[in-house]
Design a protein around this motif. Sequence first.
Motif, PDB file in Angstrom:
ATOM      1  N   SER A   1      14.062  19.186  -1.268  1.00 48.44           N
ATOM      2  CA  SER A   1      13.949  19.829   0.035  1.00 48.44           C
ATOM      3  C   SER A   1      14.421  21.283  -0.037  1.00 48.44           C
ATOM      4  CB  SER A   1      14.785  19.058   1.070  1.00 48.44           C
ATOM      5  OG  SER A   1      14.682  19.649   2.334  1.00 48.44           O
TER       6      SER A   1
ATOM      7  N   GLN B   1      11.641  19.153   5.721  1.00 50.34           N
ATOM      8  CA  GLN B   1      10.479  19.646   5.013  1.00 50.34           C
ATOM      9  C   GLN B   1      10.104  20.998   5.611  1.00 50.34           C
ATOM     10  OE1 GLN B   1       7.589  16.551   5.453  1.00 50.34           O
ATOM     11  NE2 GLN B   1       8.402  15.386   3.746  1.00 50.34           N
TER      12      GLN B   1
ATOM     13  N   SER C   1      12.394  16.156   9.913  1.00 52.51           N
ATOM     14  CA  SER C   1      12.312  14.994   9.038  1.00 52.51           C
ATOM     15  C   SER C   1      13.611  14.913   8.261  1.00 52.51           C
ATOM     16  CB  SER C   1      11.128  15.125   8.081  1.00 52.51           C
ATOM     17  OG  SER C   1      11.279  16.270   7.269  1.00 52.51           O
TER      18      SER C   1
ATOM     19  N   ASP D   1      11.776  23.343  -1.787  1.00 53.87           N
ATOM     20  CA  ASP D   1      10.676  23.607  -0.854  1.00 53.87           C
ATOM     21  C   ASP D   1      11.071  24.679   0.152  1.00 53.87           C
ATOM     22  OD1 ASP D   1       9.087  21.711  -2.078  1.00 53.87           O
ATOM     23  OD2 ASP D   1       9.465  20.155  -0.570  1.00 53.87           O
TER      24      ASP D   1
END
Length: 84
Positions: A56, A80, A76, A59
């Motif tokens: 995460s 995300q 989430s 990202d």
Amino acid sequence: MRGSCRSKNRESSLFVAALVAAAGAVSGCGGYDAEKAREVCAEHVGDVTSPGLAASYADCMDCFQECGSRCAVMESAPPQFACP
């Protein structure tokens, strides 16, 4: 006459190259530098204590470095991130 055609072709080529460079600069505009992205991702992800949070965080870094403030944070667990 042949020399003037080459000159015009060269000028046209340089103009096109300049446009491509400008378009690339504009499209990459808006992303955060690594330091700013780390600050934001530390707030959104917190301490990286598991492989899921590590993914995460990665990202998050990618998203904020590419899109800056336009990066969308999805609700989430783990969080995300997406560029619009």
